[in-house]
Write a protein that holds these residues in place. Structure first.
Motif, PDB file in Angstrom:
ATOM      1  N   TYR A   1     -10.069  24.640 -13.366  1.00 48.65           N
ATOM      2  CA  TYR A   1     -11.324  25.113 -13.949  1.00 48.65           C
ATOM      3  C   TYR A   1     -12.256  23.928 -14.126  1.00 48.65           C
ATOM      4  N   ASP A   2     -13.339  23.913 -13.364  1.00 48.12           N
ATOM      5  CA  ASP A   2     -14.342  22.868 -13.493  1.00 48.12           C
ATOM      6  C   ASP A   2     -15.552  23.328 -14.283  1.00 48.12           C
ATOM      7  N   ASN A   3     -15.896  24.606 -14.142  1.00 51.77           N
ATOM      8  CA  ASN A   3     -17.074  25.168 -14.806  1.00 51.77           C
ATOM      9  C   ASN A   3     -16.684  26.468 -15.495  1.00 51.77           C
TER      10      ASN A   3
ATOM     11  N   TYR B   1      -8.759  21.016 -19.120  1.00 52.09           N
ATOM     12  CA  TYR B   1      -9.129  20.830 -17.712  1.00 52.09           C
ATOM     13  C   TYR B   1     -10.317  19.889 -17.514  1.00 52.09           C
ATOM     14  N   ASP B   2     -10.809  19.288 -18.591  1.00 50.38           N
ATOM     15  CA  ASP B   2     -11.987  18.419 -18.525  1.00 50.38           C
ATOM     16  C   ASP B   2     -13.128  19.131 -17.799  1.00 50.38           C
ATOM     17  N   ALA B   3     -13.367  20.363 -18.197  1.00 45.22           N
ATOM     18  CA  ALA B   3     -14.362  21.219 -17.552  1.00 45.22           C
ATOM     19  C   ALA B   3     -15.708  21.151 -18.279  1.00 45.22           C
ATOM     20  N   THR B   4     -16.747  21.511 -17.566  1.00 43.48           N
ATOM     21  CA  THR B   4     -18.073  21.652 -18.147  1.00 43.48           C
ATOM     22  C   THR B   4     -18.221  23.081 -18.661  1.00 43.48           C
TER      23      THR B   4
ATOM     24  N   ASP C   1     -15.843  29.027 -12.561  1.00 44.86           N
ATOM     25  CA  ASP C   1     -14.431  29.261 -12.266  1.00 44.86           C
ATOM     26  C   ASP C   1     -13.770  30.234 -13.240  1.00 44.86           C
TER      27      ASP C   1
END
Length: 156
Positions: free
Chosen positions: A2-4, A29-32, A112
Motif C-alpha cells: 500500500y503506497d497510497n 507500509y510507509d504509505a501516503t 491502493d
C-alpha cells in the motif's frame, strides 16, 4: 503493498474511527494518506440557494466559508492525527455525489486501499452499511476497509 491510502471523511465520529485504522496501516507500509472531503451536492440542495449550489458544482468554494470550514475541519483532523505518527497527508476537497466522487478519485490517483467509515453524518441508510460505503465497496476493484464505530469501547 500500500503506497497510497484514501480516507474519505465527513468529519463524523465514524470517519474519525476510520482515520485511526488508516494511520495504523499507513505506518506499517510507509504509505501516503489522502484525506478526501466530498461536498455532497444532493445533501446541500436543501440548505443552500441555487446560486450557491451552482458554485459548488463548479468547484468554486473559496467564498463559501460554511462549506470550506467543514471540509478543512474534516481533512485537518486526518492531518493532525497522522502528523503524530510522522505520516504524509494530502488534503483534497471536491463536490458531487460522495460515492461517485470517491470512485473517481480512486481511479485518478493510483490509490491502493480505501479506509472509510460505515456511515457518516447522515446516519445509517441501510441496515449494515451506509449507502456511500456500500456503493464504494461494491463498485471499486481494490481493497476497501469499512470501519464501524458502533461498539468501539463496548464489551462484547
Amino acid at each position: 503493498m500500500y503506497d497510497n491510502i484514501l480516507v474519505p471523511t465527513d468529519g463524523s465520529d465514524t470517519a474519525e474511527s476510520a482515520v485511526e485504522h488508516a494511520i495504523d496501516i499507513a505506518t506499517k507500509y510507509d504509505a501516503t494518506l489522502h484525506a478526501l472531503y466530498v461536498v455532497d451536492i444532493d445533501a446541500t440542495n436543501y440548505s443552500l440557494g441555487t446560486e450557491q449550489i451552482d458554485r459548488i458544482r463548479r468547484g468554486d468554494l473559496d467564498e463559501m466559508t460554511e462549506v470550506t470550514d467543514e471540509a478543512e475541519n474534516a481533512t485537518g483532523y486526518v492531518v493532525d492525527r497522522a502528523a503524530e505518527h510522522g505520516l504524509t497527508v494530502e488534503e483534497h476537497v471536491t463536490a458531487g455525489q460522495p460515492a461517485r466522487a470517491i470512485r473517481k478519485f480512486v481511479e485518478d490517483n493510483d490509490i491502493d486501499l480505501v479506509v472509510m467509515g460505515s456511515h457518516g453524518r447522515s446516519g445509517l441508510s441501510r441496515v449494515v452499511l451506509g449507502s456511500v460505503a456500500e456503493k464504494v465497496l461494491r463498485r471499486t476493484r481494490l481493497p476497501v476497509l469499512v470501519v464501524d464505530a458502533h461498539g468501539e469501547g463496548d464489551e462484547a
